[in-house]
Design a protein around this motif. Sequence first.
Motif, PDB file in Angstrom:
ATOM      1  N   ALA A  64       5.065  12.841   2.371  1.00 44.06           N
ATOM      2  CA  ALA A  64       6.803  12.326   3.568  1.00 44.06           C
ATOM      3  C   ALA A  64       5.355  12.588   4.488  1.00 44.06           C
ATOM      4  O   ALA A  64       5.935  11.993   5.856  1.00 44.06           O
ATOM      5  CB  ALA A  64       7.756  12.840   2.558  1.00 44.06           C
ATOM      6  N   GLY A  65       4.554  13.584   4.209  1.00 44.41           N
ATOM      7  CA  GLY A  65       4.331  14.137   5.693  1.00 44.41           C
ATOM      8  C   GLY A  65       2.985  12.878   6.330  1.00 44.41           C
ATOM      9  O   GLY A  65       3.557  13.242   7.545  1.00 44.41           O
ATOM     10  N   ILE A  66       1.842  12.597   5.424  1.00 43.77           N
ATOM     11  CA  ILE A  66       1.264  10.754   6.051  1.00 43.77           C
ATOM     12  C   ILE A  66       2.886   9.995   6.641  1.00 43.77           C
ATOM     13  O   ILE A  66       2.439   9.469   8.117  1.00 43.77           O
ATOM     14  CB  ILE A  66       1.382   9.980   4.666  1.00 43.77           C
ATOM     15  N   GLN A  67       4.596  10.328   6.129  1.00 45.27           N
ATOM     16  CA  GLN A  67       5.213   9.622   7.158  1.00 45.27           C
ATOM     17  C   GLN A  67       5.758   9.501   7.917  1.00 45.27           C
ATOM     18  O   GLN A  67       5.144   9.096   9.544  1.00 45.27           O
ATOM     19  CB  GLN A  67       6.766   9.046   5.830  1.00 45.27           C
ATOM     20  N   GLY A 135      -5.905   8.848  -0.536  1.00 47.24           N
ATOM     21  CA  GLY A 135      -5.593  10.226   0.746  1.00 47.24           C
ATOM     22  C   GLY A 135      -6.161  10.052   2.213  1.00 47.24           C
ATOM     23  O   GLY A 135      -5.105   9.706   2.982  1.00 47.24           O
ATOM     24  N   VAL A 136      -7.062   9.758   2.117  1.00 44.55           N
ATOM     25  CA  VAL A 136      -8.262  10.000   3.440  1.00 44.55           C
ATOM     26  C   VAL A 136      -7.941   8.869   3.835  1.00 44.55           C
ATOM     27  O   VAL A 136      -7.305   8.336   5.718  1.00 44.55           O
ATOM     28  CB  VAL A 136      -9.901   9.417   3.460  1.00 44.55           C
ATOM     29  N   ALA A 137      -7.909   8.079   2.657  1.00 50.37           N
ATOM     30  CA  ALA A 137      -7.296   5.581   4.019  1.00 50.37           C
ATOM     31  C   ALA A 137      -5.911   5.460   4.475  1.00 50.37           C
ATOM     32  O   ALA A 137      -5.814   5.435   5.460  1.00 50.37           O
ATOM     33  CB  ALA A 137      -8.187   5.475   2.744  1.00 50.37           C
ATOM     34  N   ALA A 138      -4.815   6.771   3.885  1.00 53.11           N
ATOM     35  CA  ALA A 138      -3.609   6.964   4.473  1.00 53.11           C
ATOM     36  C   ALA A 138      -3.604   7.555   5.754  1.00 53.11           C
ATOM     37  O   ALA A 138      -3.066   6.986   6.016  1.00 53.11           O
ATOM     38  CB  ALA A 138      -3.291   7.378   3.450  1.00 53.11           C
ATOM     39  N   ILE A 139      -4.098   8.793   6.079  1.00 52.34           N
ATOM     40  CA  ILE A 139      -4.209   9.461   6.849  1.00 52.34           C
ATOM     41  C   ILE A 139      -4.730   8.506   8.051  1.00 52.34           C
ATOM     42  O   ILE A 139      -4.517   8.671   9.513  1.00 52.34           O
ATOM     43  CB  ILE A 139      -4.772  10.864   6.232  1.00 52.34           C
ATOM     44  N   TYR A 161      -0.482  -4.034   5.629  1.00 49.98           N
ATOM     45  CA  TYR A 161      -0.697  -2.917   5.859  1.00 49.98           C
ATOM     46  C   TYR A 161       0.630  -1.624   5.856  1.00 49.98           C
ATOM     47  O   TYR A 161       0.167  -0.942   4.490  1.00 49.98           O
ATOM     48  CB  TYR A 161      -0.855  -2.556   7.442  1.00 49.98           C
ATOM     49  N   VAL A 162       1.941  -2.627   5.492  1.00 48.19           N
ATOM     50  CA  VAL A 162       2.438  -1.507   4.954  1.00 48.19           C
ATOM     51  C   VAL A 162       2.791  -1.937   3.475  1.00 48.19           C
ATOM     52  O   VAL A 162       2.898  -1.088   2.468  1.00 48.19           O
ATOM     53  CB  VAL A 162       4.236  -2.510   5.423  1.00 48.19           C
ATOM     54  N   LEU A 163       2.177  -3.497   2.744  1.00 51.38           N
ATOM     55  CA  LEU A 163       2.481  -3.174   1.968  1.00 51.38           C
ATOM     56  C   LEU A 163       1.220  -2.596   0.590  1.00 51.38           C
ATOM     57  O   LEU A 163       1.617  -2.315  -0.279  1.00 51.38           O
ATOM     58  CB  LEU A 163       2.376  -4.872   1.328  1.00 51.38           C
ATOM     59  N   VAL A 164       0.396  -2.445   1.387  1.00 50.22           N
ATOM     60  CA  VAL A 164      -1.073  -2.121   0.643  1.00 50.22           C
ATOM     61  C   VAL A 164      -0.779  -0.686   0.888  1.00 50.22           C
ATOM     62  O   VAL A 164      -1.033  -0.400  -0.709  1.00 50.22           O
ATOM     63  CB  VAL A 164      -2.149  -2.527   1.502  1.00 50.22           C
ATOM     64  N   PHE A 165      -0.191   0.079   1.832  1.00 42.63           N
ATOM     65  CA  PHE A 165       0.574   1.972   1.878  1.00 42.63           C
ATOM     66  C   PHE A 165       1.421   2.124   1.049  1.00 42.63           C
ATOM     67  O   PHE A 165       1.226   3.298   0.902  1.00 42.63           O
ATOM     68  CB  PHE A 165      -0.419   2.599   3.378  1.00 42.63           C
ATOM     69  N   GLY A 167       3.211   0.601  -1.054  1.00 38.56           N
ATOM     70  CA  GLY A 167       3.901  -0.389  -2.397  1.00 38.56           C
ATOM     71  C   GLY A 167       2.413  -0.299  -2.696  1.00 38.56           C
ATOM     72  O   GLY A 167       2.425   0.620  -3.820  1.00 38.56           O
ATOM     73  N   ILE A 168       1.813  -0.645  -2.629  1.00 38.08           N
ATOM     74  CA  ILE A 168       0.530  -0.701  -3.836  1.00 38.08           C
ATOM     75  C   ILE A 168      -0.080   0.656  -4.060  1.00 38.08           C
ATOM     76  O   ILE A 168      -0.581   1.486  -5.033  1.00 38.08           O
ATOM     77  CB  ILE A 168      -0.855  -1.922  -3.555  1.00 38.08           C
ATOM     78  N   SER A 169      -0.953   1.134  -2.897  1.00 38.16           N
ATOM     79  CA  SER A 169      -1.456   2.257  -2.537  1.00 38.16           C
ATOM     80  C   SER A 169      -0.165   3.607  -3.684  1.00 38.16           C
ATOM     81  O   SER A 169      -1.112   4.418  -4.509  1.00 38.16           O
ATOM     82  CB  SER A 169      -1.924   2.908  -1.643  1.00 38.16           C
ATOM     83  N   ALA A 170       0.484   3.698  -2.690  1.00 33.76           N
ATOM     84  CA  ALA A 170       2.038   4.702  -2.926  1.00 33.76           C
ATOM     85  C   ALA A 170       1.711   4.300  -4.775  1.00 33.76           C
ATOM     86  O   ALA A 170       2.361   5.372  -5.620  1.00 33.76           O
ATOM     87  CB  ALA A 170       2.811   4.741  -2.176  1.00 33.76           C
ATOM     88  N   VAL A 171       2.666   3.924  -5.649  1.00 32.85           N
ATOM     89  CA  VAL A 171       3.011   3.227  -6.407  1.00 32.85           C
ATOM     90  C   VAL A 171       1.603   3.843  -7.502  1.00 32.85           C
ATOM     91  O   VAL A 171       1.585   4.721  -8.268  1.00 32.85           O
ATOM     92  CB  VAL A 171       3.788   1.886  -7.393  1.00 32.85           C
ATOM     93  N   GLY A 172       0.632   3.175  -7.545  1.00 29.80           N
ATOM     94  CA  GLY A 172      -0.088   3.357  -7.712  1.00 29.80           C
ATOM     95  C   GLY A 172      -1.125   4.777  -8.502  1.00 29.80           C
ATOM     96  O   GLY A 172      -1.315   4.939  -8.926  1.00 29.80           O
ATOM     97  N   GLY A 173      -1.037   5.089  -6.756  1.00 29.50           N
ATOM     98  CA  GLY A 173      -1.945   6.551  -7.022  1.00 29.50           C
ATOM     99  C   GLY A 173      -0.480   7.215  -7.841  1.00 29.50           C
ATOM    100  O   GLY A 173      -0.799   7.819  -8.023  1.00 29.50           O
ATOM    101  N   THR A 174       0.571   7.408  -7.302  1.00 27.82           N
ATOM    102  CA  THR A 174       1.537   8.719  -7.719  1.00 27.82           C
ATOM    103  C   THR A 174       0.937   8.431  -9.377  1.00 27.82           C
ATOM    104  O   THR A 174       1.291   8.740 -10.661  1.00 27.82           O
ATOM    105  CB  THR A 174       3.146   7.941  -7.905  1.00 27.82           C
TER     106      THR A 174
END
Length: 304
Positions: A64-67, A135-139, A161-165, A167-174
């Motif tokens: 949420a903070g990154i958003q 995390g660094v890539a997302a920021i 960009y949205v699909l990656v960060f 979608g894939i990164s958020a779900v996969g990282g979690t």
Amino acid sequence: MNLQSEQPADADETLGPLRRWVEAARPRTLPLAVSPVLGGLFLAVAQSGQLAFFTALATLIAAAGIQVGTNLYNDAADFERGTDTPDRLGPPRAAAQGWFTAAEVKRAAHLVFLTSFLLGLLLVLRGGLPIFLLGVAAIAAGYAYTSGPRPIAYRPYGELYVLVFFGISAVGGTYYLQTLTLSVQAITLGIALGLPAAAVLLLNNYRDFETDRAAGRRTLCHLLGRPAARVLYAALLLLPIPLLLLGGLPMQGWLLLLALPLALVLIRRLWQLEGRALNQLLAQTGQYQLALVLLLGAGLLLGA
């Protein structure tokens, strides 16, 4: 990121400072950051039978903070580039409205990004180097969305960009933080949840087609044209359903079919609306992604 799934805020001069900061943060965009994290948590719990609660909480807050940080930086950067004009169809922006200076909004963005980074360091204690790099890539992507010599928002790959960060990164990282593994099902889920998030950005750019072109933006909508963009919007809403049904998830998939009428209603409305009337459709598209996640969670619970 400029995923404006919120209704227009009241731009009245009587708004207090706290309300103005809340509006600048665009809290109605938060489901787009939280939904994929919830999806990753649902899948991890369904497959492992366990939940690392404090890790899950820190993941939600960091996402949420990154958003919020991206929203704030986007606000200031677009104002400095002269993109936000009186012809803007979306919700009012803090810097453009004169609520705060661009420098003040940028400082707020730095502070929020720093908070997410510090939370991310705690998550690194569990997930290690992959989580640090993610995390660094997302920021960095949050800053790059509207800054630098070639901002993501001004090019036709924002939806990717949205699909990656988102979608894939958020779900996969979690999922990785919960299980310390990564699965094909988690990646499939990330793609499925990233598609409606990309639809929100596509719709945002569809609404701002003329003003973006005047500001020098060349988004995917400009590359495709509005008729093809409407077809792509339909595909982004409909594709997640077969992806989830055929993705090998341990769930009762029939529940996902309940999302189909919602998708069809949204697709039909895009053919009927234009201008500021699309702001409501933006909000509903974000809610569609959340509905998919809740149906997924219910299906995984029944499957277990």
